[in-house]
Every structure is written in structure tokens, then in C-alpha cells.
Design an enzyme around this catalytic site. Structure first.
Site, PDB file in Angstrom:
ATOM      1  CG  ASP A  25       1.729  -1.372   3.454  1.00  0.00           C
ATOM      2  OD1 ASP A  25       1.374  -1.269   4.644  1.00  0.00           O
ATOM      3  OD2 ASP A  25       1.066  -1.986   2.588  1.00  0.00           O
ATOM      4  CG  HIS A  61      -1.904  -1.099   1.240  1.00  0.00           C
ATOM      5  ND1 HIS A  61      -1.905  -2.106   2.165  1.00  0.00           N
ATOM      6  CD2 HIS A  61      -2.939  -1.339   0.406  1.00  0.00           C
ATOM      7  CE1 HIS A  61      -2.902  -2.932   1.898  1.00  0.00           C
ATOM      8  NE2 HIS A  61      -3.545  -2.488   0.839  1.00  0.00           N
TER       9      HIS A  61
HETATM   10  C1  XUL Z   1      -9.217  -6.265   0.748  1.00  0.00           C
HETATM   11  C2  XUL Z   1      -8.036  -6.660   0.010  1.00  0.00           C
HETATM   12  C3  XUL Z   1      -6.899  -5.704   0.057  1.00  0.00           C
HETATM   13  C4  XUL Z   1      -6.273  -5.483  -1.271  1.00  0.00           C
HETATM   14  C5  XUL Z   1      -5.123  -4.531  -1.294  1.00  0.00           C
HETATM   15  O1  XUL Z   1     -10.176  -7.222   0.826  1.00  0.00           O
HETATM   16  O2  XUL Z   1      -7.988  -7.727  -0.546  1.00  0.00           O
HETATM   17  O3  XUL Z   1      -5.925  -6.209   0.921  1.00  0.00           O
HETATM   18  O4  XUL Z   1      -5.807  -6.696  -1.768  1.00  0.00           O
HETATM   19  O5  XUL Z   1      -5.484  -3.252  -1.016  1.00  0.00           O
END
Ligand code: XUL
Ligand code: MN
Length: 346
Positions: A54, A51
Site C-alpha cells: 500500500d 501493507h
Molecule cells: C486479514 C486481516 C488483514 C490484516 C492486515 O483477515 O485482518 O487485513 O489485518 O494484514
């Protein structure tokens, strides 16, 4: 277990989670990013997903120059560890500015925030040398259908995607659909929706998708069919393998944990479509059970990869000739047994 293969594996720092849920606090102490990167390396994974925060913690309080500096420092740390960054995803569901959605918020100031943050995520992706921006559209939907205009929301999503595509000529947007949670209903619940909205953007070739097994199951679909569909368009650019026991909260269980046959069919679909041949990674978006002790904290990741490799072996040794004869004879009862016996090893 398949020993020879070209698959590359990946997970995100959030997949070494601490066990909190809406009803209780963490059950494991939190760990630093460096520790998590070390564990990823020790487990022999190839890449990490990020992210935006992150990669650059507390991103909202930092200037563009500071964000770029920290992203470059992270890239150096990754290079020193021999680890690639698979993707960057703007976390558009935590901030007070995204309470009513991000790109589809009813408040223009919030929509502006969401787009600006996404453009910053693209800059981070550039610094980490990945061309994939994952968009899990967490709050792009409604709790209450009358609170937003659905047609307008589609237009706002396209407007936001267009700004991202214009910001950088090489970035590819991988939409990760999920039908519900946190919203009651999401605007882009399936791969069909993701690939359809791509056609409305200024550069449809740079808008593709990411399939998560659990999200497809939550939509009442077979993830293997979603894989075949996306790959028929050449648009499966990333993958979150995990498992899900029916229509309830998003469980992110280890791959194959609930339904081995559904997992087997996903691996078969990846194999027949040549997933990974253009550098795509197999990512496990799995979480440890809340009950997991610190000593077993990484087991869900190692186990998911092991199950994947066992199922790869099963996919490669499945008697396709025998299966074809049974298909020709429309003897699906025997085909069913062929699959079950193969999976059970009898
Ligand atoms: C939410 C999900 C997230 C995404 C990344 O359900 O899967 O972790 O993969 O933002
Ligand atoms: Mn995911």
C-alpha cells in the site's frame, strides 16, 4: 455518544474496498490512494495502516533505494495531510513465492523471500516513523497437516522473527492471530499462541500482538477476554475492531453490527485496561457490504466509530455499584437484565 475521550482512530486503504468476493467481481470502481487518504482526513480519522505495497506499490520489482525513496515521499504526503502511519505489515500472501506459506514454506528460497520482504517492510516502517510491524500470518499453517512439520514450523517462525528483531533495534512485532482462512489451520491461532511464541525469540519484550474482534470470534473466543489477556502482559499494541456472525468466513462487519453486547464488553475491557494511554490506536478493519453503493462507500467506517463512541458512553455510565451488589449477591439473572436494560436504554 462520548464526546470527551483520548482515543485515536485509524483504518487502512483496503478498508475502502470494491466489493469483490470469491464468487464475483468488484461492485464499485477502484479509487486512487490519494482519494482514500483524502476521505480518511475528511472523516476526521487520525492515522492510516499500511501493507508494505500500500505504501510502495509493486514492491517486488523495485530496488531498496527506490523503495526508500517512495516511502519517504509518502511520509511527506502524510505529513502534509496531518496523518500518522500507524503500522506497516508485509503482505506475504499474494506472491507466487508464498503459495505454500511464507516463513514456514517448505521451500528455502520462498522462506528467504519472505524474510527479505519483511526486512524491507521494517525499512518502510522506519521511513514512515512507526515502530510497529504487524504480522498477520496468513499462510503460516496448512491445508493438509501432513504437508508440514508443526514443530519445525514453530522454529522457522522464531527464526524469522529473530531476523526482524536483529535488523532493527527499535521495531516491535505485533502478531495478528487468526485461526483459519485462508488456511484450514493456522500455526498461531490465538493471542495465547502469539504471546507464548514471543518468549522463544531473542527479544520477547518486542514481540506483542494485535487483536482483531472477528479473528477471536472465529477461534470461538470472546474478544474482550483476549483484550484483558493481552493487556495483562502489556502487549496489546494495536487493535482491529469489527464484527463477525459466528463461525464462517471472515466477515469484517462494522463494529457492533452482529453482537452489540460482545462489542460493549470489548469497549469495557479497553477502558479498564487503559488502552490508548501509550499512544495505541483503535483501528477498524471493516469492509463495506458488497451491496454498498458508491454514495455510501465510507459509511461502515464512520458507523463503526460512532458505535464505538456510543458504547464508550454506555461503558462509562454503566452502574458499576449496582452491578457489584448483584455480583456479591450472586444474582446474575438480575445482572444480565441490568446490562440488557442499559444497552437498550430502558
Ligand atoms: C486479514 C486481516 C488483514 C490484516 C492486515 O483477515 O485482518 O487485513 O489485518 O494484514
Ligand atoms: Mn485485521
Amino acid at each position: 455518544m462520548a464526546k470527551r475521550h483520548d482515543y485515536k482512530f485509524c483504518f487502512g486503504p483496503w478498508n475502502i474496498s470494491e466489493g469483490q468476493d470469491p464468487y464475483g467481481p468488484p461492485t464499485r470502481p477502484s479509487q486512487t490512494f490519494d482519494w482514500k487518504l483524502d476521505q480518511l482526513k475528511k472523516l476526521g480519522f487520525d492515522a492510516m495502516m499500511f501493507h508494505d505495497d500500500d505504501a510502495v506499490p509493486d514492491i517486488d520489482g523495485k530496488s531498496d533505494a527506490q523503495i526508500r525513496k517512495e516511502a519517504r515521499e509518502l511520509k511527506k504526503r502524510l505529513d502534509d495531510s496531518g496523518i500518522t502511519a500507524e503500522m506497516v505489515a508485509p503482505r506475504l500472501w499474494f506472491s507466487p513465492m508464498t503459495i505454500d506459506g511464507a516463513y514456514t514454506s517448505n521451500d528455502p528460497k520462498c522462506r528467504k523471500y519472505a524474510i527479505e520482504r519483511s526486512l524491507r517492510s521494517i525499512d518502510i516502517a522506519n521511513d514512515l516513523e512507526t515502530d510497529i510491524l504487524v504480522l498477520w500470518l496468513a499462510r503460516e499453517g496448512t491445508y493438509l497437516r501432513e504437508s508440514k512439520n508443526g514443530r519445525r514450523s514453530v522454529e522457522l517462525l522464531v527464526e524469522a522473527f529473530d531476523k526482524m528483531l536483529a535488523h532493527d533495534k527499535t521495531i516491535r512485532l505485533a502478531i495478528e492471530p487468526k485461526p483459519n482462512e485462508p488456511m484450514d489451520h493456522a500455526y498461531l491461532p490465538t493471542i495465547g499462541h502469539a504471546l507464548a511464541i514471543a518468549q522463544l525469540t531473542r527479544d520477547p519484550n518486542r514481540v506483542g500482538c494485535l487483536i482483531e474482534s472477528a479473528h477471536a470470534i472465529l477461534a470461538g473466543l470472546d474478544p474482550a477476554d483476549e483484550i484483558d489477556f493481552a493487556m495483562a502482559f502489556g502487549k496489546l499494541w494495536s487493535l482491529h475492531l469489527n464484527d463477525q456472525n459466528g463461525l464462517k468466513f471472515d466477515q469484517d462487519k462494522p463494529f457492533g453490527s452482529s453482537n452489540l453486547r460482545v462489542a460493549f464488553n470489548q469497549v469495557r475491557a479497553l477502558e479498564r485496561n487503559g488502552y490508548g494511554k501509550h499512544g495505541e490506536y483503535v483501528c477498524f478493519d471493516v469492509h463495506p457490504f458488497r451491496t454498498t453503493k458508491v454514495d455510501h462507500w465510507l459509511a461502515h467506517l464512520d458507523n463503526s466509530r460512532r458505535t464505538f463512541l456510543h458504547l464508550l458512553q454506555k461503558a462509562r455510565t454503566f452502574d458499576e455499584k449496582e452491578a457489584q451488589q448483584l455480583i456479591n449477591d450472586r444474582n446474575y439473572a438480575a445482572l444480565d437484565q441490568l446490562v440488557l436494560h442499559h444497552l437498550m436504554g430502558c
